[in-house]
Design an enzyme around this catalytic site. Structure first.
Site, mmCIF file in Angstrom:
data_model
loop_
_atom_site.group_PDB
_atom_site.id
_atom_site.type_symbol
_atom_site.label_atom_id
_atom_site.label_comp_id
_atom_site.label_asym_id
_atom_site.label_seq_id
_atom_site.Cartn_x
_atom_site.Cartn_y
_atom_site.Cartn_z
ATOM 1 N N PHE A 169 0.863 -1.186 0.000
ATOM 2 C CA PHE A 169 0.000 0.000 0.000
ATOM 3 C C PHE A 169 0.896 1.231 0.000
ATOM 4 N N HIS A 194 6.231 13.534 2.557
ATOM 5 C CA HIS A 194 4.835 13.675 3.011
ATOM 6 C C HIS A 194 4.396 12.422 3.745
ATOM 7 N N TRP A 241 8.872 3.922 2.958
ATOM 8 C CA TRP A 241 8.472 3.229 4.196
ATOM 9 C C TRP A 241 7.306 2.289 3.936
ATOM 10 N N THR A 267 5.553 -1.239 3.773
ATOM 11 C CA THR A 267 5.606 -2.634 4.228
ATOM 12 C C THR A 267 5.438 -3.579 3.031
ATOM 13 N N ALA A 295 -7.324 -0.543 8.925
ATOM 14 C CA ALA A 295 -6.030 -1.024 9.444
ATOM 15 C C ALA A 295 -5.813 -0.573 10.889
ATOM 16 N N GLN A 327 6.942 -5.439 46.532
ATOM 17 C CA GLN A 327 5.835 -4.561 46.166
ATOM 18 C C GLN A 327 6.082 -3.796 44.864
ATOM 19 N N GLU A 365 0.556 4.199 10.468
ATOM 20 C CA GLU A 365 -0.915 4.293 10.528
ATOM 21 C C GLU A 365 -1.363 5.528 11.308
ATOM 22 N N HIS A 368 1.295 8.890 17.095
ATOM 23 C CA HIS A 368 0.636 9.143 18.386
ATOM 24 C C HIS A 368 0.118 10.591 18.442
HETATM 25 P P1 TGC Z 1 -9.165 16.288 5.865
HETATM 26 O O1 TGC Z 1 -9.149 17.616 5.134
HETATM 27 O O2 TGC Z 1 -9.622 16.236 7.270
HETATM 28 O O3 TGC Z 1 -10.028 15.239 5.000
HETATM 29 C C1 TGC Z 1 -9.829 15.041 3.596
HETATM 30 C C2 TGC Z 1 -10.942 14.133 3.092
HETATM 31 O O4 TGC Z 1 -10.831 12.833 3.666
HETATM 32 C C3 TGC Z 1 -11.983 12.533 4.490
HETATM 33 N N1 TGC Z 1 -11.473 11.875 5.697
HETATM 34 C C4 TGC Z 1 -11.683 10.584 5.952
HETATM 35 N N2 TGC Z 1 -12.385 9.650 5.283
HETATM 36 C C5 TGC Z 1 -12.416 8.418 5.798
HETATM 37 N N3 TGC Z 1 -11.754 8.089 6.932
HETATM 38 C C6 TGC Z 1 -11.034 8.992 7.626
HETATM 39 N N4 TGC Z 1 -10.375 8.634 8.731
HETATM 40 C C7 TGC Z 1 -10.975 10.307 7.146
HETATM 41 N N5 TGC Z 1 -10.372 11.456 7.566
HETATM 42 C C8 TGC Z 1 -10.686 12.395 6.665
HETATM 43 C C9 TGC Z 1 -12.602 13.882 4.792
HETATM 44 O O5 TGC Z 1 -13.963 13.739 5.079
HETATM 45 C C10 TGC Z 1 -12.343 14.604 3.496
HETATM 46 O O6 TGC Z 1 -13.252 14.100 2.533
HETATM 47 P P2 TGC Z 1 -13.784 15.006 1.322
HETATM 48 O O7 TGC Z 1 -14.681 14.101 0.561
HETATM 49 O O8 TGC Z 1 -14.475 16.184 1.994
HETATM 50 O O9 TGC Z 1 -12.582 15.455 0.554
HETATM 51 O O10 TGC Z 1 -7.719 15.658 5.749
HETATM 52 P P3 TGC Z 1 -6.305 16.305 6.024
HETATM 53 O O11 TGC Z 1 -5.575 16.415 4.740
HETATM 54 O O12 TGC Z 1 -6.423 17.563 6.863
HETATM 55 O O13 TGC Z 1 -5.575 15.137 6.872
HETATM 56 C C11 TGC Z 1 -6.086 14.715 8.046
HETATM 57 C C12 TGC Z 1 -5.111 13.739 8.751
HETATM 58 C C13 TGC Z 1 -3.850 14.440 9.165
HETATM 59 C C14 TGC Z 1 -5.836 13.271 9.990
HETATM 60 C C15 TGC Z 1 -4.801 12.525 7.880
HETATM 61 O O14 TGC Z 1 -4.253 12.874 6.700
HETATM 62 C C16 TGC Z 1 -3.983 11.480 8.567
HETATM 63 O O15 TGC Z 1 -4.595 10.564 9.129
HETATM 64 N N6 TGC Z 1 -2.601 11.498 8.549
HETATM 65 C C17 TGC Z 1 -1.786 10.382 9.020
HETATM 66 C C18 TGC Z 1 -1.227 9.624 7.833
HETATM 67 C C19 TGC Z 1 -1.227 8.146 8.029
HETATM 68 O O16 TGC Z 1 -1.864 7.601 8.904
HETATM 69 N N7 TGC Z 1 -0.535 7.451 7.150
HETATM 70 C C20 TGC Z 1 -0.529 6.009 7.183
HETATM 71 C C21 TGC Z 1 0.143 5.444 5.961
HETATM 72 S S1 TGC Z 1 -0.135 3.723 5.742
HETATM 73 C C22 TGC Z 1 0.745 2.973 6.932
HETATM 74 O O17 TGC Z 1 1.326 3.548 7.783
HETATM 75 C C23 TGC Z 1 0.752 1.512 6.868
HETATM 76 S S2 TGC Z 1 1.657 0.718 8.073
HETATM 77 C C24 TGC Z 1 1.178 -0.821 7.689
HETATM 78 C C25 TGC Z 1 1.649 -1.918 8.540
HETATM 79 O O18 TGC Z 1 2.779 -2.434 8.301
HETATM 80 O O19 TGC Z 1 0.849 -2.404 9.405
HETATM 81 P P1 FAD Z 2 6.409 12.949 9.935
HETATM 82 O O1 FAD Z 2 5.058 13.178 9.355
HETATM 83 O O2 FAD Z 2 7.561 13.677 9.317
HETATM 84 O O3 FAD Z 2 6.348 13.287 11.493
HETATM 85 C C1 FAD Z 2 7.516 13.471 12.279
HETATM 86 C C2 FAD Z 2 7.075 13.913 13.677
HETATM 87 O O4 FAD Z 2 6.336 15.154 13.572
HETATM 88 C C3 FAD Z 2 6.122 12.901 14.323
HETATM 89 O O5 FAD Z 2 6.409 12.827 15.706
HETATM 90 C C4 FAD Z 2 4.745 13.512 14.114
HETATM 91 O O6 FAD Z 2 3.810 13.129 15.120
HETATM 92 C C5 FAD Z 2 5.065 14.994 14.195
HETATM 93 N N1 FAD Z 2 4.060 15.809 13.469
HETATM 94 C C6 FAD Z 2 3.762 15.785 12.148
HETATM 95 N N2 FAD Z 2 2.769 16.641 11.878
HETATM 96 C C7 FAD Z 2 2.406 17.211 13.062
HETATM 97 C C8 FAD Z 2 1.421 18.167 13.456
HETATM 98 N N3 FAD Z 2 0.563 18.681 12.561
HETATM 99 N N4 FAD Z 2 1.372 18.517 14.749
HETATM 100 C C9 FAD Z 2 2.212 17.969 15.672
HETATM 101 N N5 FAD Z 2 3.167 17.071 15.361
HETATM 102 C C10 FAD Z 2 3.248 16.701 14.079
HETATM 103 N N6 FAD Z 2 3.270 4.086 4.864
HETATM 104 C C11 FAD Z 2 2.532 3.605 3.817
HETATM 105 O O7 FAD Z 2 1.958 4.369 3.050
HETATM 106 N N7 FAD Z 2 2.448 2.263 3.606
HETATM 107 C C12 FAD Z 2 3.064 1.345 4.396
HETATM 108 O O8 FAD Z 2 2.944 0.148 4.172
HETATM 109 C C13 FAD Z 2 3.845 1.825 5.487
HETATM 110 N N8 FAD Z 2 4.537 0.940 6.266
HETATM 111 C C14 FAD Z 2 5.393 1.417 7.217
HETATM 112 C C15 FAD Z 2 6.213 0.518 7.889
HETATM 113 C C16 FAD Z 2 7.114 0.993 8.845
HETATM 114 C C17 FAD Z 2 8.034 0.022 9.526
HETATM 115 C C18 FAD Z 2 7.151 2.374 9.162
HETATM 116 C C19 FAD Z 2 8.087 2.884 10.224
HETATM 117 C C20 FAD Z 2 6.353 3.262 8.489
HETATM 118 C C21 FAD Z 2 5.467 2.805 7.494
HETATM 119 N N9 FAD Z 2 4.686 3.687 6.746
HETATM 120 C C22 FAD Z 2 3.923 3.229 5.686
HETATM 121 C C23 FAD Z 2 4.846 5.131 6.903
HETATM 122 C C24 FAD Z 2 4.116 5.714 8.124
HETATM 123 O O9 FAD Z 2 2.744 5.771 7.899
HETATM 124 C C25 FAD Z 2 4.697 7.118 8.384
HETATM 125 O O10 FAD Z 2 5.994 6.919 8.900
HETATM 126 C C26 FAD Z 2 3.843 7.924 9.338
HETATM 127 O O11 FAD Z 2 2.603 8.277 8.748
HETATM 128 C C27 FAD Z 2 4.556 9.209 9.803
HETATM 129 O O12 FAD Z 2 5.118 9.905 8.738
HETATM 130 P P2 FAD Z 2 6.671 10.351 8.810
HETATM 131 O O13 FAD Z 2 7.482 9.177 9.212
HETATM 132 O O14 FAD Z 2 6.990 11.021 7.529
HETATM 133 O O15 FAD Z 2 6.737 11.381 9.993
#
Ligand code: TGC
Ligand code: FAD
Length: 385
Positions: free
Chosen positions: A129, A136, A162, A164, A243, A280, A364, A367
């Protein structure tokens, strides 16, 4: 596994059967090998097919598409049991289920579902994914990966980082902006010209899982590889809801493995003429671990009942992911101390869980990001933009 508040009684027979089958699998197939693999930075051989065999890939995908058609309680329990083995094993199942099969099932064409879901469910096809980019991470909406129309398809240009399973994937669901600035999901296939997946080396976390990049140098994507039913950030963020839900359960498994290891060690290890469990300070650590695990279990169970009714909000899922992963990391850190020097060696699983959880608390949604999602929900003000 520890169950201080008798969550067992809240499960039905099918849930217990599924949980016990996965528990047995982890006990027999994962636990004997996982330390060696993690030490050597190697992924589990044939893991995806084994996960497919036990129904751990896309548990919620209907049988018509090759999935077992279970509910979200079962999905959560599967994630809990797998992560008691290792977060890398749960990661493999999470990505395939929630980040690859879920978007194809939810946003894909009938032809895409028929062609890909059965092979993904069996583990014959491995998915990745691609959302995060080098510049970003927390702000994926600013992605730079682009799709440009070209004949009967698109050219995909950019880089994801990054990711998986990137180095071993057969397909990747990748999110990119098109010329109208819409966010589109496309299925990139191994062997497409201009697509490469270099591995990210030297990790101290999730060492039994492959992580890498997805690089696209004008990769031609035929129109039939574009997910037709979504064109905004709702697409990738919906996958994350699924997820993150699974991770809120998975983290409990890792925490329980640490707690149970620490409890047994404390009962057996003697210092000053008695078991350290009699002191304790050690009892405080163990009692607090169990309290936090029990609270997390109840939160996960309640979230599952809401998710089964399609009533779990993204914000509730964020709170559960944040709380339960932080809980697990805290439990791991405390449990490691109970073992003293023994806590740092691979004879015990705690240090491995602790290092893994440092990734789980970051991916995902970090924190911090999940806290800000709650903050926005309760105040009405977005701290992001
Ligand atoms: P925002 O302007 O709030 O929303 C944009 C559009 O998205 C909709 N939306 C959602 N829809 C479904 N579920 C949600 N949780 C949603 N949150 C927002 C929203 O309604 C809007 O829709 P529309 O139709 O009006 O356009 O979005 P933003 O750009 O301000 O971002 C919000 C934020 C920061 C919370 C979000 O981008 C975020 O969650 N950032 C964290 C990124 C993240 O979690 N990345 C994960 C990458 S994948 C990964 O890490 C896999 S690890 C896998 C493993 O090994 O287990
Ligand atoms: P950054 O976004 O640069 O953040 C750095 C620090 O700044 C963090 O402490 C964060 O909390 C803080 N920060 C950022 N924005 C703010 C804010 N607005 N206010 C306060 N603090 C803030 N991604 C995928 O798409 N697919 C995958 O399969 C996947 N697998 C992964 C597997 C591993 C082992 C790891 C480590 C990561 C994976 N990721 C994947 C990526 C993961 O989702 C990102 O690392 C995560 O979303 C954070 O992004 P970043 O590392 O660029 O940190």
């Amino acid at each position: 596994m520890v169950d201080y508040f008798k969550i067992e009684e809240l499960l039905d027979t099918e849930h217990r059967l599924v949980r016990d089958a996965v528990r047995q699998f982890v006990q027999a197939e994962i636990k004997p090998h996982i330390d060696g693999l993690a030490q050597e930075h190697r992924e589990f051989p044939g893991l995806m097919k084994k996960l497919g065999d036990i129904g751990a890939l896309g548990p919620f995908i209907p049988q018509a598409y090759g999935g077992p058609g279970l509910d979200y309680m079962a999905y959560g329990l599967i994630m809990q049991e797998l992560e008691a083995g290792d977060s890398a094993i749960r990661s493999a199942a999470s990505v395939q289920s929630s980040l690859v099969m879920y978007p194809i099932y939810t946003f894909g064409s009938e032809a895409q579902k028929q062609r890909l879901l059965p092979a993904l469910a069996s583990g014959e096809c491995i998915g990745a994914f691609g959302l995060t980019e080098p510049d970003h991470g927390s702000d994926p909406a600013s992605m730079e990966t682009r799709l440009h129309a070209d004949g009967d398809g698109y050219r995909l240009t950019g880089a994801k980082m990054w990711i998986t399973n990137a180095p071993i994937c057969d397909i990747a669901v990748v999110w990119a902006r098109d010329e109208q600035q819409k966010v589109r999901g496309v299925i990139v296939e191994r062997g497409m010209e201009g697509f490469s997946t270099p591995e990210t080396l030297h990790k101290w976390s999730l060492r039994a899982s492959k992580t890498g990049e997805l690089l696209f140098d004008r990769v031609f994507i035929p129109k039939e590889n574009v997910l037709p039913e979504v064109n905004s950030m709702r697409g990738p963020l919906s996958c994350l809801n699924s997820a993150r839900y699974g991770i809120s359960w998975g983290a409990i498994g890792a925490a329980i493995d640490c707690y149970e290891t620490a409890l047994q060690y404390a009962q057996e290890r003697e210092q000053f003429g008695k078991p350290i469990a009699a002191f304790q300070l050690q009892q405080k650590k163990l009692a607090e671990m169990l309290t936090e695990i029990s609270k997390a279990q109840l939160l996960a169970w309640r979230l599952a009942t809401l998710k089964n009714k399609d009533q779990a909000s993204p914000q509730q899922i964020s709170m559960a992911k944040r709380n339960n992963v932080h809980m697990a990391l805290t439990v791991a850190r405390e449990a490691r101390q109970v073992l003293g020097a023994m806590g740092i060696v691979g004879d015990y699983p705690i240090m491995r869980h602790m290092m893994n959880l440092e990734s789980v608390i970051t991916y995902e949604g970090t924190h911090d990001i999940h806290l800000l999602i709650t903050g926005q929900d309760i105040t009405g003000f977005s701290a992001f933009n």
